[in-house]
Structures are given as structure tokens and as C-alpha cells.
Design a protein around this motif. Structure first.
Motif, PDB file in Angstrom:
ATOM      1  N   SER A  25       0.834  -1.209   0.000  1.00  0.00           N
ATOM      2  CA  SER A  25       0.000   0.000   0.000  1.00  0.00           C
ATOM      3  C   SER A  25       0.863   1.251   0.000  1.00  0.00           C
ATOM      4  O   SER A  25       0.614   2.191  -0.766  1.00  0.00           O
ATOM      5  CB  SER A  25      -0.927   0.021   1.218  1.00  0.00           C
ATOM      6  OG  SER A  25      -1.865  -1.014   1.133  1.00  0.00           O
ATOM      7  N   ARG A  28       2.685   1.412  -3.481  1.00  0.00           N
ATOM      8  CA  ARG A  28       1.769   1.782  -4.572  1.00  0.00           C
ATOM      9  C   ARG A  28       1.322   3.233  -4.450  1.00  0.00           C
ATOM     10  O   ARG A  28       1.065   3.886  -5.456  1.00  0.00           O
ATOM     11  CB  ARG A  28       0.595   0.819  -4.609  1.00  0.00           C
ATOM     12  CG  ARG A  28       0.994  -0.535  -5.169  1.00  0.00           C
ATOM     13  CD  ARG A  28      -0.183  -1.452  -5.351  1.00  0.00           C
ATOM     14  NE  ARG A  28       0.219  -2.642  -6.079  1.00  0.00           N
ATOM     15  CZ  ARG A  28      -0.045  -3.879  -5.669  1.00  0.00           C
ATOM     16  NH1 ARG A  28      -0.708  -4.088  -4.548  1.00  0.00           N
ATOM     17  NH2 ARG A  28       0.346  -4.918  -6.389  1.00  0.00           N
ATOM     18  N   GLY A  29       1.252   3.736  -3.230  1.00  0.00           N
ATOM     19  CA  GLY A  29       0.960   5.159  -3.043  1.00  0.00           C
ATOM     20  C   GLY A  29       2.048   6.030  -3.655  1.00  0.00           C
ATOM     21  O   GLY A  29       1.762   7.032  -4.317  1.00  0.00           O
ATOM     22  N   VAL A  31       4.014   5.177  -6.118  1.00  0.00           N
ATOM     23  CA  VAL A  31       3.903   5.035  -7.572  1.00  0.00           C
ATOM     24  C   VAL A  31       2.738   5.886  -8.085  1.00  0.00           C
ATOM     25  O   VAL A  31       2.864   6.598  -9.077  1.00  0.00           O
ATOM     26  CB  VAL A  31       3.721   3.555  -7.986  1.00  0.00           C
ATOM     27  CG1 VAL A  31       3.406   3.417  -9.465  1.00  0.00           C
ATOM     28  CG2 VAL A  31       4.966   2.749  -7.628  1.00  0.00           C
ATOM     29  N   TRP A  32       1.619   5.832  -7.379  1.00  0.00           N
ATOM     30  CA  TRP A  32       0.428   6.569  -7.800  1.00  0.00           C
ATOM     31  C   TRP A  32       0.701   8.078  -7.877  1.00  0.00           C
ATOM     32  O   TRP A  32       0.288   8.744  -8.815  1.00  0.00           O
ATOM     33  CB  TRP A  32      -0.715   6.287  -6.835  1.00  0.00           C
ATOM     34  CG  TRP A  32      -1.952   7.049  -7.167  1.00  0.00           C
ATOM     35  CD1 TRP A  32      -2.422   8.173  -6.565  1.00  0.00           C
ATOM     36  CD2 TRP A  32      -2.879   6.761  -8.213  1.00  0.00           C
ATOM     37  NE1 TRP A  32      -3.577   8.601  -7.152  1.00  0.00           N
ATOM     38  CE2 TRP A  32      -3.880   7.744  -8.176  1.00  0.00           C
ATOM     39  CE3 TRP A  32      -2.958   5.760  -9.185  1.00  0.00           C
ATOM     40  CZ2 TRP A  32      -4.958   7.761  -9.068  1.00  0.00           C
ATOM     41  CZ3 TRP A  32      -4.032   5.783 -10.058  1.00  0.00           C
ATOM     42  CH2 TRP A  32      -5.003   6.771  -9.998  1.00  0.00           C
ATOM     43  N   TYR A  33       1.407   8.618  -6.875  1.00  0.00           N
ATOM     44  CA  TYR A  33       1.664  10.059  -6.831  1.00  0.00           C
ATOM     45  C   TYR A  33       2.893  10.480  -7.638  1.00  0.00           C
ATOM     46  O   TYR A  33       3.210  11.654  -7.714  1.00  0.00           O
ATOM     47  CB  TYR A  33       1.785  10.542  -5.383  1.00  0.00           C
ATOM     48  CG  TYR A  33       0.449  10.509  -4.682  1.00  0.00           C
ATOM     49  CD1 TYR A  33      -0.563  11.387  -5.050  1.00  0.00           C
ATOM     50  CD2 TYR A  33       0.181   9.568  -3.700  1.00  0.00           C
ATOM     51  CE1 TYR A  33      -1.800  11.343  -4.440  1.00  0.00           C
ATOM     52  CE2 TYR A  33      -1.057   9.521  -3.083  1.00  0.00           C
ATOM     53  CZ  TYR A  33      -2.045  10.408  -3.458  1.00  0.00           C
ATOM     54  OH  TYR A  33      -3.273  10.358  -2.854  1.00  0.00           O
ATOM     55  N   SER A  34       3.565   9.525  -8.229  1.00  0.00           N
ATOM     56  CA  SER A  34       4.718   9.857  -9.063  1.00  0.00           C
ATOM     57  C   SER A  34       4.232  10.349 -10.420  1.00  0.00           C
ATOM     58  O   SER A  34       3.040  10.319 -10.722  1.00  0.00           O
ATOM     59  CB  SER A  34       5.615   8.632  -9.251  1.00  0.00           C
ATOM     60  OG  SER A  34       4.986   7.714 -10.122  1.00  0.00           O
ATOM     61  N   GLU A  35       5.158  10.752 -11.242  1.00  0.00           N
ATOM     62  CA  GLU A  35       4.808  11.234 -12.577  1.00  0.00           C
ATOM     63  C   GLU A  35       4.931  10.133 -13.629  1.00  0.00           C
ATOM     64  O   GLU A  35       5.006  10.413 -14.826  1.00  0.00           O
ATOM     65  CB  GLU A  35       5.714  12.419 -12.936  1.00  0.00           C
ATOM     66  CG  GLU A  35       5.487  13.600 -12.031  1.00  0.00           C
ATOM     67  CD  GLU A  35       6.395  14.772 -12.353  1.00  0.00           C
ATOM     68  OE1 GLU A  35       6.964  14.818 -13.459  1.00  0.00           O
ATOM     69  OE2 GLU A  35       6.537  15.638 -11.481  1.00  0.00           O
ATOM     70  N   SER A  38       0.889   5.386 -17.051  1.00  0.00           N
ATOM     71  CA  SER A  38       0.199   4.138 -16.710  1.00  0.00           C
ATOM     72  C   SER A  38       0.875   2.917 -17.331  1.00  0.00           C
ATOM     73  O   SER A  38       0.883   1.845 -16.731  1.00  0.00           O
ATOM     74  CB  SER A  38      -1.270   4.203 -17.116  1.00  0.00           C
ATOM     75  OG  SER A  38      -1.392   4.439 -18.499  1.00  0.00           O
ATOM     76  N   ARG A  41       3.498   1.821 -15.068  1.00  0.00           N
ATOM     77  CA  ARG A  41       2.946   1.178 -13.869  1.00  0.00           C
ATOM     78  C   ARG A  41       2.700  -0.303 -14.099  1.00  0.00           C
ATOM     79  O   ARG A  41       2.804  -1.102 -13.180  1.00  0.00           O
ATOM     80  CB  ARG A  41       1.689   1.910 -13.424  1.00  0.00           C
ATOM     81  CG  ARG A  41       2.002   3.304 -12.926  1.00  0.00           C
ATOM     82  CD  ARG A  41       0.802   4.066 -12.509  1.00  0.00           C
ATOM     83  NE  ARG A  41       1.226   5.421 -12.149  1.00  0.00           N
ATOM     84  CZ  ARG A  41       0.409   6.419 -11.991  1.00  0.00           C
ATOM     85  NH1 ARG A  41      -0.879   6.238 -12.123  1.00  0.00           N
ATOM     86  NH2 ARG A  41       0.869   7.618 -11.672  1.00  0.00           N
ATOM     87  N   GLU A  45       4.151  -3.302 -11.794  1.00  0.00           N
ATOM     88  CA  GLU A  45       3.334  -4.391 -11.233  1.00  0.00           C
ATOM     89  C   GLU A  45       3.892  -5.750 -11.633  1.00  0.00           C
ATOM     90  O   GLU A  45       3.896  -6.684 -10.837  1.00  0.00           O
ATOM     91  CB  GLU A  45       1.869  -4.249 -11.668  1.00  0.00           C
ATOM     92  CG  GLU A  45       1.138  -3.121 -10.984  1.00  0.00           C
ATOM     93  CD  GLU A  45       1.049  -3.277  -9.473  1.00  0.00           C
ATOM     94  OE1 GLU A  45       0.875  -4.414  -8.967  1.00  0.00           O
ATOM     95  OE2 GLU A  45       1.165  -2.248  -8.778  1.00  0.00           O
TER      96      GLU A  45
END
Length: 186
Positions: A25, A28-29, A31-35, A38, A41, A45
Motif C-alpha cells: 500500500s 503503490r501510493g 507510484v500513484w503520486y509519481s509522474e 500508466s 505502472r 506491477e
């Protein structure tokens, strides 16, 4: 570096799965807030899947989950070092697979096939260099015969030479130095 799976005890496995969930978690947070795009990503994964497939609930000698280390290295690249190159982020996750995962050690080209040339070059650059046994023996015997070193001293010199070769390989590519820096920090 790696111990056997944690236990067959369901309570211990639940504890480790809770730890894994927290690690994932948090990662992945980042990664999500990075630039990162998709498509990048997806590769991340896929790399996470590789480390979990081969290490799952294994422990390191210090008692921490093995999978925490590659997640921390890659997370350091994303968060602390503000890395936006997806190849570096994926290489951070996979940086130890050639040394720790038998299937990749036997077929290092799998990284190139699965993750591309850039990731493979970084991961190979991160891997400790090991001379073939026959070369080590030849160098050791030459040190003993030509320079009069004892067998133990000759072995030590050859070991230092291997280590030096690994450092040279890491210095050649600044991307490898960046991943190594994150590896040392985590």
C-alpha cells in the motif's frame, strides 16, 4: 541472504501478510503520486509480481520480509531521489534477482526479455561480479608461484579483485550508481 518461508503457523503467516499489505500500500501510493505513465505502472506491477512469486513470505537474516528490501529500494528512487525514469524504478525492484533467484541466475536474459534492455543493463550492472572458478584458481596459482603468496593470501587477493571489478561495472553507468545508492540507503 534469504531464509526459508516464515512458518506453517497461520498466525505468523497472517502477520506477515498484514505486513506485506502495508508495504505494498505504501509503495503503490508512491507510484500513484509519481509522474510515471500508466504503461510504466504495468511494468512495475510485473516486477512486483516477480519478487513476490520468488520470495513471498521469505525472511532475510535480520528477520524482515525479503520483499520489503526491493520495495524500499524502488520507493527510495521514487520518493527520496525523485526518479521519474520507469526503467530505474523497475530495476530497483529487480536489482537482486540475478543473485537471489535461481531461475534468473540460470537465465539472466529473462530480465531483458521480460523488462527490456535498459532494465536488464541496470540489473546486470548491480549484480556482484563473480569470476569463473577456473579463472580464480589460475589467478590464485599464479600469485602463489610468481609472487610467493600463500594460498590464503592469494584467495583474498582474487576475492578483492572480483569486488573491484564489480565496483568498476557500477561506476560505468550512472543509472547503476543511482540504484546502488538507493540500495545502500534502504
Amino acid at each position: 541472504l534469504i531464509e526459508s518461508p516464515i512458518s506453517d503457523d497461520p498466525d505468523l503467516i497472517d502477520l506477515s501478510l498484514g505486513e506485506i499489505d502495508q508495504l505494498l500500500s505504501r509503495y503503490r501510493g508512491l507510484v500513484w503520486y509519481s509522474e510515471l505513465e500508466s504503461t510504466s505502472r504495468l511494468a512495475i506491477e510485473q516486477a512486483i509480481e516477480v519478487i513476490f512469486k520468488h520470495h513471498g513470505t521469505q525472511l532475510r537474516k535480520d528477520g524482515t520480509l525479503y520483499v520489503a528490501h526491493p520495495l524500499e529500494v524502488s520507493g527510495c528512487l521514487l520518493d527520496t531521489l525523485k526518479c521519474s525514469d520507469p526503467n530505474l524504478v523497475v530495476a530497483g525492484l529487480l536489482h537482486d534477482v540475478l543473485e537471489d533467484v535461481h531461475a534468473y541466475r540460470l537465465q539472466p536474459e529473462r530480465i531483458r526479455y521480460d523488462f527490456g534492455d535498459q532494465v536488464a543493463d541496470i540489473v546486470v550492472g548491480m549484480t556482484n561480479q563473480v569470476l569463473p572458478e577456473e579463472i580464480k584458481l589460475e589467478y590464485s596459482l599464479r600469485l602463489q608461484a610468481d609472487l610467493g603468496y600463500s594460498q590464503d593470501a592469494a584467495r583474498t587477493i582474487v576475492k578483492h579483485f572480483e569486488y573491484r571489478q564489480g565496483i568498476i561495472a557500477k561506476i560505468r553507468d550512472p543509472r547503476v550508481m543511482l540504484v546502488k545508492s538507493a540500495d545502500l540507503v534502504s
